[in-house]
Write an enzyme that holds these catalytic residues in place. Structure first.
Site, PDB file in Angstrom:
ATOM      1  N   GLY A 234     -13.133  64.907  52.890  1.00  0.00           N
ATOM      2  CA  GLY A 234     -13.612  63.063  53.384  1.00  0.00           C
ATOM      3  C   GLY A 234     -11.979  63.481  52.936  1.00  0.00           C
ATOM      4  O   GLY A 234     -10.905  64.146  52.955  1.00  0.00           O
ATOM      5  N   GLY A 235     -11.874  62.098  52.568  1.00  0.00           N
ATOM      6  CA  GLY A 235     -10.685  61.256  52.220  1.00  0.00           C
ATOM      7  C   GLY A 235      -9.853  62.732  51.206  1.00  0.00           C
ATOM      8  O   GLY A 235      -7.849  62.800  51.289  1.00  0.00           O
TER       9      GLY A 235
ATOM     10  N   GLY B 199       8.864  84.223  76.194  1.00  0.00           N
ATOM     11  CA  GLY B 199       8.283  84.280  74.978  1.00  0.00           C
ATOM     12  C   GLY B 199       6.851  85.396  75.037  1.00  0.00           C
ATOM     13  O   GLY B 199       7.394  86.211  74.647  1.00  0.00           O
TER      14      GLY B 199
ATOM     15  N   ILE C 238      13.284  83.247  65.793  1.00  0.00           N
ATOM     16  CA  ILE C 238      13.567  84.378  64.368  1.00  0.00           C
ATOM     17  C   ILE C 238      12.939  84.087  62.823  1.00  0.00           C
ATOM     18  O   ILE C 238      13.777  83.064  62.507  1.00  0.00           O
ATOM     19  CB  ILE C 238      15.241  84.960  64.374  1.00  0.00           C
TER      20      ILE C 238
ATOM     21  N   ARG D  90     -19.245  67.069  44.335  1.00  0.00           N
ATOM     22  CA  ARG D  90     -18.475  65.676  44.443  1.00  0.00           C
ATOM     23  C   ARG D  90     -20.256  64.704  44.588  1.00  0.00           C
ATOM     24  O   ARG D  90     -21.088  65.110  45.640  1.00  0.00           O
ATOM     25  CB  ARG D  90     -17.903  65.225  45.402  1.00  0.00           C
TER      26      ARG D  90
ATOM     27  N   PRO E 254      14.396  81.425  74.612  1.00  0.00           N
ATOM     28  CA  PRO E 254      14.103  80.779  75.138  1.00  0.00           C
ATOM     29  C   PRO E 254      13.017  80.242  76.070  1.00  0.00           C
ATOM     30  O   PRO E 254      12.511  79.409  76.857  1.00  0.00           O
ATOM     31  CB  PRO E 254      15.045  79.769  74.994  1.00  0.00           C
TER      32      PRO E 254
ATOM     33  N   GLU F 279       2.547  86.216  68.409  1.00  0.00           N
ATOM     34  CA  GLU F 279       2.485  87.413  67.972  1.00  0.00           C
ATOM     35  C   GLU F 279       1.695  87.301  69.066  1.00  0.00           C
ATOM     36  O   GLU F 279       0.286  88.566  69.509  1.00  0.00           O
ATOM     37  CB  GLU F 279       1.397  87.844  66.537  1.00  0.00           C
TER      38      GLU F 279
ATOM     39  N   GLN G 170     -12.749  67.818  56.610  1.00  0.00           N
ATOM     40  CA  GLN G 170     -14.228  66.795  56.785  1.00  0.00           C
ATOM     41  C   GLN G 170     -14.706  66.813  55.465  1.00  0.00           C
ATOM     42  O   GLN G 170     -15.761  65.187  55.427  1.00  0.00           O
ATOM     43  CB  GLN G 170     -14.828  66.581  58.279  1.00  0.00           C
TER      44      GLN G 170
ATOM     45  N   THR H  75      -0.010  84.698  72.794  1.00  0.00           N
ATOM     46  CA  THR H  75      -0.896  83.261  72.490  1.00  0.00           C
ATOM     47  C   THR H  75      -2.679  83.873  72.220  1.00  0.00           C
ATOM     48  O   THR H  75      -2.170  84.858  72.965  1.00  0.00           O
ATOM     49  CB  THR H  75      -0.657  82.541  73.269  1.00  0.00           C
TER      50      THR H  75
END
Length: 388
Positions: free
Chosen positions: A344-345, A130, A156, A272, A127, A368, A341, A370
């Site tokens: 689309g939807g 890190g 873990i 599409r 905690p 692993e 993007q 940052t």
């Protein structure tokens, strides 16, 4: 430079990718719906992986592994990592820390892992510690020939699928000219050891079925034979694992998912139709696709070149791995976003794998080490080369 793969490497690449398509990807829907990887499914995947030679392929031949070089291992990791993490990780590539096992450690831990009977997890993060492993508070105190462990570990992975933990704990302190230095050691601890509690972890935004847990050690007693290497050498063990295989594997995972996301987006752009033609004909769609293809090609070149440099024993393996992890993890985020993007939807719907890849991608820039830690490693080496 020769970028051609050997016949064996081509076969490994094909085997891993076909295994992923047949044995892993079909179960992704189950993970998304239930957020659980059934134990029987995990064991079934493990058995099938052993049949085709993918189990423990990262381990040396001396302990029963395939002894693959880093380029070959990277191809295997890429092939398997097109699927969800929990499924890909069922094809066991044990932590190479276990190659340091000696004596009773071999029969109790290493051999069962190689036979597919046991699975390990790794406990470093705490905690309040890190990225700064030297700040860890979990302690192991010598008591006769045993060690007594107290402390808490979190984040873990998938502890409930494992039988033992590779634990890093403080075993003492040394006074140095720059202050107190903690001695960190590595232990192998059975998860059913008295005093060891396996608690549920935190709810997370992605990686369905790949849970994190909290380990609490309350006077957990382990034998002296359960220490890996010499007392105080745990930090070196952790650095060797993170600097090479750990970070390069993350980069391979990111590369594989970016390629899958791009394929979905490119297919959508070709199929599409809007305003009477495929949307891929419009520059607003086609130019971003070109940028995605460039990003992915660069990532693949960096990834495979880094793996090659590992095999050639270049002295900058740690910095090379950091570069590969930074680029591939950040590139995956860009590609996943643009793939949605493009579609689309539908890109936001669970019918396509993009929304899952997008969620999962955010993890890669953090665990692993940052992106900030990786940049620190890279820049520190740049200054060392200049005498700073």
């Amino acid at each position: 430079m020769d970028f051609e793969l050997t016949a064996e490497q081509e076969l490994l690449n094909q085997t891993a990718r076909e295994f992923c398509e047949k044995e892993l990807i079909p179960h992704e829907g189950l993970l998304e719906k239930t957020n659980e990887l059934p134990r029987e499914l995990e064991l079934d995947i493990r058995r099938k992986a052993m049949t085709v030679g993918l189990h423990a392929c990262n381990m040396p031949e001396s302990v029963g592994g395939a002894g693959l070089d880093c380029v070959s291992l990277t191809l295997v990791a890429k092939g398997l990592s097109r699927a969800s993490l929990a499924l890909a990780e069922s094809v066991r590539r044990p932590c190479n820390i276990l190659t340091a096992c000696e004596g009773e450690q071999v029969t109790h831990f290493l051999d069962p892992v190689m036979r597919g009977e046991k699975r390990e997890c790794i406990a470093m993060s705490e905690p309040d510690a890190g990225s700064d492993l030297k700040a860890m508070k979990t302690r192991a105190v010598k008591d006769g020939s045993d060690w007594v462990i107290n402390g808490t570990k979190h984040f873990i992975a998938n502890v409930r699928l494992c039988e033992f933990v590779i634990l890093f704990a403080v075993t003492g302190e040394d006074q140095t000219p720059v202050g107190t230095r903690k001695r960190i050691s590595c232990f192998l601890v059975d998860l059913d050891a008295p005093g060891l509690e396996v608690a549920n972890g935190y709810e997370q935004m992605g990686h369905r079925g790949y849970h994190n847990n909290i380990l609490r050690f309350d006077d957990v007693r382990v034998g002296g034979w359960q220490m890996v290497g010499a007392e105080g050498e745990g930090f070196k063990v952790a650095s060797d694992w993170l600097g090479g295989p750990g970070r390069l594997t993350i980069a391979a995972v990111c590369q594989a998912r970016a390629e899958r996301a791009f394929e979905v987006a490119a297919d959508c752009a070709a199929q599409r139709r809007q305003f009477g033609q495929p949307i891929g004909k419009f520059q607003g769609v086609s130019f971003p696709l070109a940028d995605m293809a460039i990003d992915i090609r660069l990532g693949d070149l960096l990834l495979m070149n880094t793996a090659w440099r590992v095999d050639q024993n270049f002295p900058t393996v740690i910095e090379d791995g950091a570069m590969a992890k930074v680029w591939c993890s950040e590139m995956l985020g860009r590609v996943a976003d643009q793939a949605i993007q493009t579609c689309g939807g539908m890109g936001l719907m669970a019918d396509l794998p993009l929304e899952r890849i997008y969620r999962d991608a955010r993890f890669e820039r953090i665990w692993e080490g940052t992106s900030e830690i990786q940049r620190h490693i890279i820049s520190r080496q740049l200054m060392r080369e200049r005498g700073v």
